[in-house]
Design a protein around this motif. Structure first.
Motif, PDB file in Angstrom:
ATOM      1  N   ILE A 217       0.861  -1.181   0.000  1.00  0.00           N
ATOM      2  CA  ILE A 217       0.000   0.000   0.000  1.00  0.00           C
ATOM      3  C   ILE A 217       0.897   1.229   0.000  1.00  0.00           C
ATOM      4  CG2 ILE A 217      -1.773   1.297   1.253  1.00  0.00           C
ATOM      5  CD1 ILE A 217      -2.803  -1.396   0.298  1.00  0.00           C
ATOM      6  N   ARG A 218       0.621   2.153  -0.923  1.00  0.00           N
ATOM      7  CA  ARG A 218       1.355   3.421  -0.985  1.00  0.00           C
ATOM      8  C   ARG A 218       0.334   4.541  -1.123  1.00  0.00           C
ATOM      9  NH1 ARG A 218       3.754   7.080  -4.660  1.00  0.00           N
ATOM     10  NH2 ARG A 218       5.691   7.944  -3.811  1.00  0.00           N
ATOM     11  N   LYS A 219       0.348   5.438  -0.159  1.00  0.00           N
ATOM     12  CA  LYS A 219      -0.584   6.569  -0.149  1.00  0.00           C
ATOM     13  C   LYS A 219      -2.029   6.089  -0.300  1.00  0.00           C
ATOM     14  CE  LYS A 219       2.851   9.852  -1.779  1.00  0.00           C
ATOM     15  NZ  LYS A 219       3.229  10.843  -2.761  1.00  0.00           N
ATOM     16  N   GLY A 220      -2.352   5.012   0.426  1.00  0.00           N
ATOM     17  CA  GLY A 220      -3.706   4.503   0.453  1.00  0.00           C
ATOM     18  C   GLY A 220      -4.120   3.683  -0.762  1.00  0.00           C
ATOM     19  N   LYS A 221      -3.199   3.441  -1.683  1.00  0.00           N
ATOM     20  CA  LYS A 221      -3.510   2.709  -2.912  1.00  0.00           C
ATOM     21  C   LYS A 221      -2.660   1.444  -2.983  1.00  0.00           C
ATOM     22  CE  LYS A 221      -3.074   3.208  -7.906  1.00  0.00           C
ATOM     23  NZ  LYS A 221      -2.470   3.970  -8.974  1.00  0.00           N
ATOM     24  N   TYR A 222      -3.293   0.340  -3.390  1.00  0.00           N
ATOM     25  CA  TYR A 222      -2.538  -0.905  -3.529  1.00  0.00           C
ATOM     26  C   TYR A 222      -1.689  -0.857  -4.798  1.00  0.00           C
ATOM     27  CZ  TYR A 222      -1.167  -5.748  -3.796  1.00  0.00           C
ATOM     28  OH  TYR A 222      -0.419  -6.886  -3.866  1.00  0.00           O
ATOM     29  N   ILE A 223      -0.412  -1.162  -4.644  1.00  0.00           N
ATOM     30  CA  ILE A 223       0.528  -1.255  -5.759  1.00  0.00           C
ATOM     31  C   ILE A 223       0.833  -2.738  -5.954  1.00  0.00           C
ATOM     32  CG2 ILE A 223       2.792  -0.573  -6.644  1.00  0.00           C
ATOM     33  CD1 ILE A 223       0.896   1.813  -6.087  1.00  0.00           C
ATOM     34  N   THR A 224       0.553  -3.257  -7.136  1.00  0.00           N
ATOM     35  CA  THR A 224       0.757  -4.677  -7.392  1.00  0.00           C
ATOM     36  C   THR A 224       2.248  -5.016  -7.482  1.00  0.00           C
ATOM     37  OG1 THR A 224      -0.005  -6.522  -8.751  1.00  0.00           O
ATOM     38  CG2 THR A 224       0.698  -4.540  -9.920  1.00  0.00           C
ATOM     39  N   SER A 225       2.569  -6.259  -7.247  1.00  0.00           N
ATOM     40  CA  SER A 225       3.958  -6.717  -7.377  1.00  0.00           C
ATOM     41  C   SER A 225       4.464  -6.409  -8.784  1.00  0.00           C
ATOM     42  CB  SER A 225       4.054  -8.215  -7.120  1.00  0.00           C
ATOM     43  OG  SER A 225       3.675  -8.514  -5.797  1.00  0.00           O
ATOM     44  N   HIS A 226       5.735  -6.022  -8.860  1.00  0.00           N
ATOM     45  CA  HIS A 226       6.334  -5.681 -10.151  1.00  0.00           C
ATOM     46  C   HIS A 226       7.847  -5.769 -10.022  1.00  0.00           C
ATOM     47  CE1 HIS A 226       5.980  -1.876  -7.902  1.00  0.00           C
ATOM     48  NE2 HIS A 226       7.073  -1.487  -8.541  1.00  0.00           N
ATOM     49  N   LEU A 227       8.558  -5.365 -11.056  1.00  0.00           N
ATOM     50  CA  LEU A 227      10.021  -5.376 -11.049  1.00  0.00           C
ATOM     51  C   LEU A 227      10.570  -3.975 -11.223  1.00  0.00           C
ATOM     52  CD1 LEU A 227      10.636  -8.447 -13.396  1.00  0.00           C
ATOM     53  CD2 LEU A 227      10.854  -8.384 -10.900  1.00  0.00           C
ATOM     54  N   HIS A 228      11.692  -3.731 -10.553  1.00  0.00           N
ATOM     55  CA  HIS A 228      12.465  -2.501 -10.746  1.00  0.00           C
ATOM     56  C   HIS A 228      13.759  -2.848 -11.451  1.00  0.00           C
ATOM     57  CE1 HIS A 228      10.703   0.067  -7.216  1.00  0.00           C
ATOM     58  NE2 HIS A 228       9.879  -0.024  -8.248  1.00  0.00           N
ATOM     59  N   ILE A 229      14.055  -2.103 -12.497  1.00  0.00           N
ATOM     60  CA  ILE A 229      15.408  -2.126 -13.052  1.00  0.00           C
ATOM     61  C   ILE A 229      16.147  -1.058 -12.264  1.00  0.00           C
ATOM     62  CG2 ILE A 229      16.875  -1.722 -15.057  1.00  0.00           C
ATOM     63  CD1 ILE A 229      14.450  -2.580 -16.801  1.00  0.00           C
ATOM     64  N   SER A 230      16.971  -1.503 -11.339  1.00  0.00           N
ATOM     65  CA  SER A 230      17.655  -0.595 -10.419  1.00  0.00           C
ATOM     66  C   SER A 230      19.026  -0.219 -10.983  1.00  0.00           C
ATOM     67  CB  SER A 230      17.812  -1.274  -9.057  1.00  0.00           C
ATOM     68  OG  SER A 230      18.528  -0.438  -8.176  1.00  0.00           O
ATOM     69  N   VAL A 231      19.163   1.060 -11.289  1.00  0.00           N
ATOM     70  CA  VAL A 231      20.424   1.618 -11.765  1.00  0.00           C
ATOM     71  C   VAL A 231      21.025   2.368 -10.581  1.00  0.00           C
ATOM     72  CG1 VAL A 231      21.457   3.237 -13.398  1.00  0.00           C
ATOM     73  CG2 VAL A 231      19.497   1.842 -14.102  1.00  0.00           C
ATOM     74  N   THR A 232      22.212   1.950 -10.138  1.00  0.00           N
ATOM     75  CA  THR A 232      22.806   2.545  -8.942  1.00  0.00           C
ATOM     76  C   THR A 232      24.108   3.251  -9.279  1.00  0.00           C
ATOM     77  OG1 THR A 232      21.814   0.805  -7.592  1.00  0.00           O
ATOM     78  CG2 THR A 232      23.601   2.071  -6.582  1.00  0.00           C
ATOM     79  N   TYR A 233      24.271   4.442  -8.696  1.00  0.00           N
ATOM     80  CA  TYR A 233      25.475   5.249  -8.863  1.00  0.00           C
ATOM     81  C   TYR A 233      26.191   5.375  -7.523  1.00  0.00           C
ATOM     82  CZ  TYR A 233      23.596   6.570 -13.395  1.00  0.00           C
ATOM     83  OH  TYR A 233      23.115   6.540 -14.672  1.00  0.00           O
ATOM     84  N   LEU A 234      27.473   5.694  -7.590  1.00  0.00           N
ATOM     85  CA  LEU A 234      28.310   5.814  -6.401  1.00  0.00           C
ATOM     86  C   LEU A 234      28.617   7.279  -6.107  1.00  0.00           C
ATOM     87  CD1 LEU A 234      29.926   4.211  -4.254  1.00  0.00           C
ATOM     88  CD2 LEU A 234      31.845   4.195  -5.871  1.00  0.00           C
ATOM     89  N   PHE A 235      28.359   7.685  -4.855  1.00  0.00           N
ATOM     90  CA  PHE A 235      28.566   9.069  -4.420  1.00  0.00           C
ATOM     91  C   PHE A 235      29.346   9.092  -3.114  1.00  0.00           C
ATOM     92  CE2 PHE A 235      24.549   8.893  -6.705  1.00  0.00           C
ATOM     93  CZ  PHE A 235      24.666   9.938  -7.607  1.00  0.00           C
ATOM     94  N   GLN A 236      29.933  10.259  -2.845  1.00  0.00           N
ATOM     95  CA  GLN A 236      30.608  10.481  -1.572  1.00  0.00           C
ATOM     96  C   GLN A 236      30.015  11.711  -0.896  1.00  0.00           C
ATOM     97  OE1 GLN A 236      34.985  10.170  -1.287  1.00  0.00           O
ATOM     98  NE2 GLN A 236      34.899  12.229  -0.439  1.00  0.00           N
ATOM     99  N   VAL A 237      29.837  11.611   0.426  1.00  0.00           N
ATOM    100  CA  VAL A 237      29.328  12.709   1.238  1.00  0.00           C
ATOM    101  C   VAL A 237      30.137  12.723   2.531  1.00  0.00           C
ATOM    102  CG1 VAL A 237      27.334  13.466   2.616  1.00  0.00           C
ATOM    103  CG2 VAL A 237      26.986  12.671   0.282  1.00  0.00           C
ATOM    104  N   ASP A 238      30.360  13.908   3.073  1.00  0.00           N
ATOM    105  CA  ASP A 238      31.014  14.044   4.375  1.00  0.00           C
ATOM    106  C   ASP A 238      30.074  13.479   5.435  1.00  0.00           C
ATOM    107  OD1 ASP A 238      32.021  14.874   6.852  1.00  0.00           O
ATOM    108  OD2 ASP A 238      32.459  16.914   6.172  1.00  0.00           O
TER     109      ASP A 238
END
Length: 189
Positions: A118-139
């Protein structure tokens, strides 16, 4: 460079990334709306693996929907600048502002399951994410904030404690893969 070319030029680290890259390129050709979450089957997200200067901690958020520690990130929502999406999500979810991309190349490419919720009161069905990840640096001394509608905590987690904090076995594999890449990274910042 276009987001599609960034994926095409991504050099897989292992068999999982090789297979996920092949599948991603097929899905890009199959779906015109792969950058939109309106595609209820599969769509692209962009995340930031945010590390400290010593490269021994990662900045993570405790995600409300899944009650799990995770990377910052979000849906592309039509945006083609995926590193920009990742940076915006880092700022939005943690409050940090002085973010340094360590490289403009994708650090991890994964096709991940998202279970129905449930997201914001609405059902979100199962699905797939193509996750693209980047590398960052923070203090790591930069102040962080909690974005209460999305997460319940923000914390620097030592690499060797990620398995303790992460409750999602499929994500532990992703985090450990990225850490292996970082340990072999020769880019200086």
């Amino acid at each position: 460079m276009s987001w599609v070319n960034l994926i095409k030029e991504f050099v897989p680290f292992n068999e999982q990334e090789r297979k996920d890259k092949e599948a991603t390129l097929r899905y890009i050709n199959m779906f015109d709306d792969i950058l939109e979450r309106d595609n209820e089957m599969i769509h692209i997200t962009s995340s930031g693996f945010v590390i400290n200067k010593n490269r021994d901690k990662v900045l993570m958020v405790n995600h409300n929907i899944f009650n799990a520690w995770s990377l910052t990130g979000g849906h592309a929502d039509g945006e083609e600048d995926l590193i920009g999406v990742a940076m915006s999500e880092i700022i939005e979810e943690t409050g940090v502002k002085d973010i340094l991309p360590i490289t403009d190349k994708i650090i991890s490419l994964d096709i991940l399951p998202v279970f129905g919720h449930i997201r914001k009161g609405k059902y979100i069905t199962s699905h797939l994410h193509i996750s693209v990840t980047y590398l960052f640096q923070v203090d790591e001394n930069e102040p962080v904030i909690v974005k209460q509608d999305e997460n319940s905590d923000v914390k620097w987690i030592p690499f060797n404690e990620i398995d303790i904090y992460s409750s999602e076995s499929h994500m532990k594999k992703v985090y450990n893969k990225i850490i292996s890449k970082i340990e072999n990274l020769v880019i200086s910042v």
